[in-house]
Design an enzyme around this catalytic site. Sequence first.
Site, PDB file in Angstrom:
ATOM      1  N   SER A 110       0.848  -1.193   0.000  1.00 21.72           N
ATOM      2  CA  SER A 110       0.000   0.000   0.000  1.00 21.72           C
ATOM      3  C   SER A 110       0.883   1.242   0.000  1.00 21.72           C
ATOM      4  O   SER A 110       1.775   1.380   0.838  1.00 21.72           O
ATOM      5  CB  SER A 110      -0.886  -0.003   1.240  1.00 21.72           C
ATOM      6  OG  SER A 110      -1.357   1.314   1.489  1.00 21.72           O
ATOM      7  N   HIS A 125      -0.962  -1.155  -4.271  1.00 22.43           N
ATOM      8  CA  HIS A 125      -2.284  -1.022  -3.641  1.00 22.43           C
ATOM      9  C   HIS A 125      -2.531   0.466  -3.377  1.00 22.43           C
ATOM     10  O   HIS A 125      -1.782   1.108  -2.638  1.00 22.43           O
ATOM     11  CB  HIS A 125      -2.274  -1.838  -2.341  1.00 22.43           C
ATOM     12  CG  HIS A 125      -3.539  -1.823  -1.555  1.00 22.43           C
ATOM     13  ND1 HIS A 125      -4.563  -2.725  -1.756  1.00 22.43           N
ATOM     14  CD2 HIS A 125      -3.950  -1.026  -0.538  1.00 22.43           C
ATOM     15  CE1 HIS A 125      -5.540  -2.490  -0.887  1.00 22.43           C
ATOM     16  NE2 HIS A 125      -5.200  -1.452  -0.141  1.00 22.43           N
ATOM     17  N   ASP A 167      -5.051   3.259  -1.945  1.00 22.17           N
ATOM     18  CA  ASP A 167      -6.192   3.436  -1.037  1.00 22.17           C
ATOM     19  C   ASP A 167      -6.913   4.752  -1.329  1.00 22.17           C
ATOM     20  O   ASP A 167      -6.355   5.822  -1.137  1.00 22.17           O
ATOM     21  CB  ASP A 167      -5.699   3.445   0.416  1.00 22.17           C
ATOM     22  CG  ASP A 167      -5.205   2.075   0.852  1.00 22.17           C
ATOM     23  OD1 ASP A 167      -6.026   1.137   0.886  1.00 22.17           O
ATOM     24  OD2 ASP A 167      -3.999   1.942   1.153  1.00 22.17           O
ATOM     25  N   MET A 188      -9.785   7.178  -0.201  1.00 25.21           N
ATOM     26  CA  MET A 188     -10.639   7.481   0.971  1.00 25.21           C
ATOM     27  C   MET A 188     -11.313   8.834   0.758  1.00 25.21           C
ATOM     28  O   MET A 188     -10.662   9.785   0.323  1.00 25.21           O
ATOM     29  CB  MET A 188      -9.792   7.542   2.235  1.00 25.21           C
ATOM     30  CG  MET A 188      -8.946   6.304   2.479  1.00 25.21           C
ATOM     31  SD  MET A 188      -8.146   6.383   4.084  1.00 25.21           S
ATOM     32  CE  MET A 188      -7.043   4.975   3.982  1.00 25.21           C
ATOM     33  N   HIS A 200      -8.256   0.160  -3.782  1.00 22.35           N
ATOM     34  CA  HIS A 200      -9.095  -0.155  -2.623  1.00 22.35           C
ATOM     35  C   HIS A 200      -9.938   1.084  -2.336  1.00 22.35           C
ATOM     36  O   HIS A 200      -9.433   2.081  -1.819  1.00 22.35           O
ATOM     37  CB  HIS A 200      -8.193  -0.512  -1.435  1.00 22.35           C
ATOM     38  CG  HIS A 200      -8.927  -0.793  -0.168  1.00 22.35           C
ATOM     39  ND1 HIS A 200      -8.313  -0.869   1.060  1.00 22.35           N
ATOM     40  CD2 HIS A 200     -10.257  -1.033   0.070  1.00 22.35           C
ATOM     41  CE1 HIS A 200      -9.208  -1.133   1.994  1.00 22.35           C
ATOM     42  NE2 HIS A 200     -10.395  -1.227   1.420  1.00 22.35           N
ATOM     43  N   MET A 234     -12.376   3.094  -0.366  1.00 20.46           N
ATOM     44  CA  MET A 234     -13.062   3.276   0.924  1.00 20.46           C
ATOM     45  C   MET A 234     -13.892   4.548   0.791  1.00 20.46           C
ATOM     46  O   MET A 234     -13.559   5.602   1.331  1.00 20.46           O
ATOM     47  CB  MET A 234     -12.025   3.377   2.048  1.00 20.46           C
ATOM     48  CG  MET A 234     -11.424   2.016   2.397  1.00 20.46           C
ATOM     49  SD  MET A 234      -9.843   2.146   3.241  1.00 20.46           S
ATOM     50  CE  MET A 234      -8.775   2.373   1.827  1.00 20.46           C
ATOM     51  N   MET A 270     -10.579  -7.067   5.853  1.00 17.73           N
ATOM     52  CA  MET A 270      -9.814  -6.020   6.538  1.00 17.73           C
ATOM     53  C   MET A 270      -9.382  -6.524   7.911  1.00 17.73           C
ATOM     54  O   MET A 270     -10.202  -7.028   8.678  1.00 17.73           O
ATOM     55  CB  MET A 270     -10.665  -4.762   6.719  1.00 17.73           C
ATOM     56  CG  MET A 270     -10.945  -3.962   5.451  1.00 17.73           C
ATOM     57  SD  MET A 270      -9.472  -3.375   4.588  1.00 17.73           S
ATOM     58  CE  MET A 270      -8.690  -2.331   5.812  1.00 17.73           C
ATOM     59  N   ASP A 321      -5.644  -7.010   4.516  1.00 15.22           N
ATOM     60  CA  ASP A 321      -5.135  -5.632   4.504  1.00 15.22           C
ATOM     61  C   ASP A 321      -5.234  -5.032   5.901  1.00 15.22           C
ATOM     62  O   ASP A 321      -6.321  -4.971   6.474  1.00 15.22           O
ATOM     63  CB  ASP A 321      -5.972  -4.821   3.499  1.00 15.22           C
ATOM     64  CG  ASP A 321      -5.537  -3.361   3.389  1.00 15.22           C
ATOM     65  OD1 ASP A 321      -4.490  -2.988   3.937  1.00 15.22           O
ATOM     66  OD2 ASP A 321      -6.264  -2.598   2.719  1.00 15.22           O
TER      67      ASP A 321
END
Length: 222
Positions: free
Chosen positions: A8, A31, A33, A35, A64, A66, A135, A173
């Site tokens: 990540s 990876h 993320d 958000m 990913h 979120m 998670m 993760d």
Amino acid sequence: MKPTISPSILNCDIADLNGELEKIRNADFAHVDIMDNHFVPNLTWGLPVVEAVVRRNILPVDCHLMIEDPDRWAPGYAEAGAASVTFHAEAAKAPLRLANEIRKQGAKVGLGLRPDTDIHNYVDLLEAFDMILVMTVEPGFGGQPFLESQMPKIRRVREAARSRDLDIAIQVDGGVNRETITIAAEAGADVFVAGSAVFRAEDAYQEVEELRRIATETMHAH
Ligand code: DX5
Ligand code: ZN
């Protein structure tokens, strides 16, 4: 079965994203993320950063998401060239339709589960996904301790996949490091996300090698 290592970039040196990606060129994915400060109490980046990482072509992108309303936003990440797009079960209104749309854009599709989300409601939907993300921290931040309480969930998905002969990846993760990767691999995970373990190591490249070595050994022993 071979392990997949997906570092990540959440806490890498963003000012030198290209250099950081070069350091982990031996990984399988980067990876990324996403958000939105609504689904999780943190804000990172969105499509332009994913497009930039895709353009550099150093590693395939494992997104990913979120975010709230993935039904609206997730297909765009596949369209932008992410190799894999994972959205959260808790946020999607129509997970099956969304999974199909992402696949139609040519990406693999993952379903993410927060630590307090039971797999029970989703076992019947496994066919629609290429990957289940379990998670092992409350999503939002790097550097939190690994939640071993999530191992039964991994085992349950692995057993369901085996009994139905499904080719489904299980990603873990949060808090993954040299110690916890063994626990996750023993439970049946095969895709390992590690943020701080990789980017806080003295040598990120070597850390990826080491994590892969440990995971391979554990997976062969089981
Ligand atoms: C947390 C993110 C993770 C995070 C992992 O919500 O989804 O990908 O970067 O970081 P570590 O490996 O430090 O727990
Ligand atoms: Zn993540």
